[in-house]
Design a protein around this motif. Structure first.
Motif, PDB file in Angstrom:
ATOM      1  N   LEU A 114     -48.224  -5.415 -23.228  1.00  0.00           N
ATOM      2  CA  LEU A 114     -48.153  -6.994 -23.468  1.00  0.00           C
ATOM      3  C   LEU A 114     -49.175  -7.608 -22.811  1.00  0.00           C
ATOM      4  N   VAL A 115     -49.630  -7.277 -21.906  1.00  0.00           N
ATOM      5  CA  VAL A 115     -50.821  -8.173 -21.218  1.00  0.00           C
ATOM      6  C   VAL A 115     -52.075  -7.688 -22.125  1.00  0.00           C
ATOM      7  N   VAL A 116     -52.434  -6.381 -22.535  1.00  0.00           N
ATOM      8  CA  VAL A 116     -53.319  -6.273 -23.344  1.00  0.00           C
ATOM      9  C   VAL A 116     -53.343  -6.705 -24.623  1.00  0.00           C
ATOM     10  N   MET A 117     -52.246  -6.762 -25.443  1.00  0.00           N
ATOM     11  CA  MET A 117     -51.840  -7.555 -26.710  1.00  0.00           C
ATOM     12  C   MET A 117     -52.269  -8.957 -26.508  1.00  0.00           C
ATOM     13  N   LEU A 118     -51.706  -9.684 -25.433  1.00  0.00           N
ATOM     14  CA  LEU A 118     -51.962 -10.909 -25.172  1.00  0.00           C
ATOM     15  C   LEU A 118     -53.594 -11.544 -25.092  1.00  0.00           C
ATOM     16  N   THR A 119     -54.099 -10.680 -24.360  1.00  0.00           N
ATOM     17  CA  THR A 119     -55.450 -10.955 -24.150  1.00  0.00           C
ATOM     18  C   THR A 119     -56.238 -10.836 -25.256  1.00  0.00           C
ATOM     19  N   ALA A 120     -56.110  -9.757 -25.930  1.00  0.00           N
ATOM     20  CA  ALA A 120     -56.635  -9.418 -27.188  1.00  0.00           C
ATOM     21  C   ALA A 120     -56.386 -10.567 -28.286  1.00  0.00           C
ATOM     22  N   ILE A 121     -55.174 -10.958 -28.673  1.00  0.00           N
ATOM     23  CA  ILE A 121     -55.065 -12.121 -29.313  1.00  0.00           C
ATOM     24  C   ILE A 121     -55.577 -13.656 -28.985  1.00  0.00           C
ATOM     25  N   GLY A 122     -55.727 -13.748 -27.623  1.00  0.00           N
ATOM     26  CA  GLY A 122     -56.134 -14.865 -27.057  1.00  0.00           C
ATOM     27  C   GLY A 122     -57.688 -14.941 -27.419  1.00  0.00           C
ATOM     28  N   VAL A 123     -58.195 -13.809 -26.987  1.00  0.00           N
ATOM     29  CA  VAL A 123     -59.878 -13.672 -27.372  1.00  0.00           C
ATOM     30  C   VAL A 123     -60.195 -14.194 -28.811  1.00  0.00           C
ATOM     31  N   VAL A 124     -59.286 -13.461 -29.724  1.00  0.00           N
ATOM     32  CA  VAL A 124     -59.695 -13.686 -31.133  1.00  0.00           C
ATOM     33  C   VAL A 124     -59.126 -15.098 -31.527  1.00  0.00           C
ATOM     34  N   MET A 125     -58.206 -15.762 -30.797  1.00  0.00           N
ATOM     35  CA  MET A 125     -57.976 -17.137 -31.279  1.00  0.00           C
ATOM     36  C   MET A 125     -59.056 -18.137 -30.413  1.00  0.00           C
ATOM     37  N   VAL A 126     -59.638 -17.696 -29.469  1.00  0.00           N
ATOM     38  CA  VAL A 126     -60.680 -18.449 -28.910  1.00  0.00           C
ATOM     39  C   VAL A 126     -61.936 -18.563 -29.716  1.00  0.00           C
ATOM     40  N   PHE A 127     -61.997 -17.235 -30.255  1.00  0.00           N
ATOM     41  CA  PHE A 127     -63.377 -17.412 -31.575  1.00  0.00           C
ATOM     42  C   PHE A 127     -62.963 -18.362 -32.730  1.00  0.00           C
ATOM     43  N   SER A 128     -61.750 -18.247 -33.165  1.00  0.00           N
ATOM     44  CA  SER A 128     -61.308 -19.038 -34.158  1.00  0.00           C
ATOM     45  C   SER A 128     -61.355 -20.525 -33.957  1.00  0.00           C
ATOM     46  N   LEU A 136     -44.930 -16.561 -28.945  1.00  0.00           N
ATOM     47  CA  LEU A 136     -44.062 -16.835 -27.743  1.00  0.00           C
ATOM     48  C   LEU A 136     -43.201 -15.922 -27.324  1.00  0.00           C
ATOM     49  N   PHE A 137     -42.836 -14.880 -28.368  1.00  0.00           N
ATOM     50  CA  PHE A 137     -41.934 -13.968 -28.108  1.00  0.00           C
ATOM     51  C   PHE A 137     -42.457 -12.793 -27.366  1.00  0.00           C
ATOM     52  N   LEU A 138     -43.813 -12.560 -27.333  1.00  0.00           N
ATOM     53  CA  LEU A 138     -44.538 -11.787 -26.660  1.00  0.00           C
ATOM     54  C   LEU A 138     -44.625 -12.323 -25.237  1.00  0.00           C
ATOM     55  N   PHE A 139     -44.942 -13.662 -24.950  1.00  0.00           N
ATOM     56  CA  PHE A 139     -44.658 -14.253 -23.642  1.00  0.00           C
ATOM     57  C   PHE A 139     -43.394 -13.896 -22.944  1.00  0.00           C
ATOM     58  N   THR A 178     -63.265 -17.483 -15.658  1.00  0.00           N
ATOM     59  CA  THR A 178     -62.814 -17.215 -14.211  1.00  0.00           C
ATOM     60  C   THR A 178     -61.314 -17.131 -14.208  1.00  0.00           C
ATOM     61  N   ALA A 179     -60.644 -18.153 -14.913  1.00  0.00           N
ATOM     62  CA  ALA A 179     -59.100 -18.466 -14.962  1.00  0.00           C
ATOM     63  C   ALA A 179     -58.465 -17.245 -15.710  1.00  0.00           C
ATOM     64  N   LEU A 180     -59.144 -16.672 -16.723  1.00  0.00           N
ATOM     65  CA  LEU A 180     -58.613 -15.535 -17.352  1.00  0.00           C
ATOM     66  C   LEU A 180     -58.494 -14.134 -16.409  1.00  0.00           C
ATOM     67  N   MET A 181     -59.614 -13.951 -15.603  1.00  0.00           N
ATOM     68  CA  MET A 181     -59.917 -12.711 -14.720  1.00  0.00           C
ATOM     69  C   MET A 181     -59.021 -12.983 -13.521  1.00  0.00           C
ATOM     70  N   ILE A 182     -58.642 -14.251 -13.062  1.00  0.00           N
ATOM     71  CA  ILE A 182     -57.597 -14.454 -12.062  1.00  0.00           C
ATOM     72  C   ILE A 182     -56.392 -13.908 -12.601  1.00  0.00           C
ATOM     73  N   GLN A 183     -56.055 -14.491 -13.797  1.00  0.00           N
ATOM     74  CA  GLN A 183     -54.751 -14.055 -14.259  1.00  0.00           C
ATOM     75  C   GLN A 183     -54.391 -12.742 -14.383  1.00  0.00           C
ATOM     76  N   LEU A 184     -55.716 -12.025 -14.815  1.00  0.00           N
ATOM     77  CA  LEU A 184     -55.456 -10.549 -15.043  1.00  0.00           C
ATOM     78  C   LEU A 184     -55.494  -9.802 -13.766  1.00  0.00           C
ATOM     79  N   ALA A 185     -56.069 -10.483 -12.799  1.00  0.00           N
ATOM     80  CA  ALA A 185     -55.942  -9.716 -11.470  1.00  0.00           C
ATOM     81  C   ALA A 185     -54.401  -9.847 -10.845  1.00  0.00           C
TER      82      ALA A 185
END
Length: 399
Positions: A27-41, A311-314, A374-381
């Protein structure tokens, strides 16, 4: 020729090498990957407008995301019991950074608050460190809290009676924790950083509640802190409340522009959205589309269905996190997980509530999605800490 015998693993090493919780990890990997794609868009129109490469924000976020996932994995391999002795150091560092950001930080010219600082070329908000520091320290201290019921109050002299009543109710036990929360919130309000102060209060309260502190103290403390926060509100925060009540009345002045454009963006997506990358509001109509207001872009491009899936993934991630807390090997792991997961859940709720104008606008980002390395890295930590706890769940409870 003699063969060197392999060293036997210590008990600590054996515990840290237990099976990782795969549902939580995925779930963490999926949300991170989708988040990176949405940042690009969401970010390429902003990058083009700034004269940068269209993929500038995407490349940076993807790099931090990859580094964060790697850090999450290595942290998950650490026996989380080591975080106990780290808690005091992290809390002290939080105080130092919150003090140093006042004279040496930046951000007042852009958002009206001095929230960021740069250290060794890396920009970050000290409030992100403070959240982790409070959760770690509270979990480490409260995990040793006695679960025994207090002795009955014996009849004392009249002048000593209030003292023994307060002691019986656990007032003196709460004093150090309340002092930490009040002092950190006071430092953050000097920036000012209202949203960060609220998140730290919620994180601390979640750990205290999970440790068994009486519910009455939360009602009393919550009411007192609400009055203090309202009294300490600065001018721009008071204006935000007025804009929240009637954004159209402030459209001409520009103060209601962001939230109105956010609502337009959400509504224009319809049921299925206009398509990934085909959103129109991010083209300089919606301010900060790659940061705090990335969720409206999700609604526009992926529609109501896509937004509900995210939101369901969250929701699944949060529920799985609490499952790990319930089945944790000891009290420290349970309290640590509860604090981190509650912080994540509240941050998601507040971000979505802001962009839909359910509450006044605050600077709360959407975890795993909003741009910020940095916020993303702290969240993943933090997710790595939870995975470390999951490694030591007894085999009989895993499932």
């Amino acid at each position: 020729m003699t063969r060197t015998r392999k060293r036997d693993l210590t008990v600590e090493e054996q515990l840290a090498r237990g099976p990782i919780d795969l549902p939580f990890l995925m779930l963490v990997v999926m949300l991170t990957a989708i988040g990176v794609v949405m940042v690009f868009s969401a970010s390429y129109p902003t990058a083009i407008n700034e004269g940068k490469d269209p993929a500038n924000y995407f490349i940076r976020q993807a790099g931090f995301g990859a580094g964060g996932l790697l850090a999450m994995y290595f942290i998950s391999k650490i026996n989380y019991q080591r975080f106990r002795w780290m808690s005091v150091g992290v809390l002290i560092a939080s105080y130092a950074l919150l003090i140093l950001v006042l004279p040496f930080g930046y951000g007042r010219s852009t958002v009206g608050a001095q929230r960021w600082m740069s250290l060794f070329g890396v920009s970050f908000q000290p409030s992100e460190i403070a959240k982790v520091g409070v959760i770690l320290y509270f979990a480490a201290r409260l995990s040793k809290r006695s679960s025994e019921k207090p002795a009955r109050i014996r009849r004392r002299s009249r002048w000593k009676a209030p003292f023994y009543v307060l002691k019986h109710l656990g007032f003196f036990e709460l004093v150090p924790y309340a002092a930490i929360l009040v002092s950190i919130v006071a430092l953050m309000m000097l920036e000012p950083h209202m949203s960060g102060a609220i998140l730290i209060l919620v994180a601390g309260a979640a750990v205290l509640f999970a440790a068994g502190i009486h519910l009455g103290w939360f009602v009393a403390g919550g009411g007192a802190m609400l009055l203090v926060l309202v009294a300490m509100m600065s001018g721009y925060q008071s204006t935000r409340i007025q804009v929240w009540r009637d954004p159209m009345a402030y459209y001409d002045t520009g103060e209601g522009f962001q939230i109105i454009q956010s609502l337009y963006t959400i509504g224009s997506g319809g049921l299925l959205g206009v398509g990934l990358g085909k959103g129109r509001q991010k083209f300089l109509f919606l301010p900060e589309p790659e940061n705090d207001f990335i969720f409206p872009v999700i609604c526009e491009e992926l529609g109501l269905v896509g937004a509900c899936v995210i939101l369901f993934l969250f929701a699944l991630l949060i529920l799985r996190g609490f499952w790990i807390a319930i089945h944790a090997r000891d009290r420290f792991g349970a309290l640590l997980t509860v604090g981190i997961i509650t912080l994540l859940a509240v941050q998601v709720f507040l971000n979505v509530a802001v962009v839909t104008n359910l509450i006044p606008t605050t600077g709360i980002s959407l975890p795993f999605f909003s741009y910020g390395g940095t916020a993303l890295m702290i969240q993943l930590a933090e997710m790595g800490m939870i995975l470390s706890v999951s490694r030591q769940i007894p085999a009989a409870k895993q499932g």
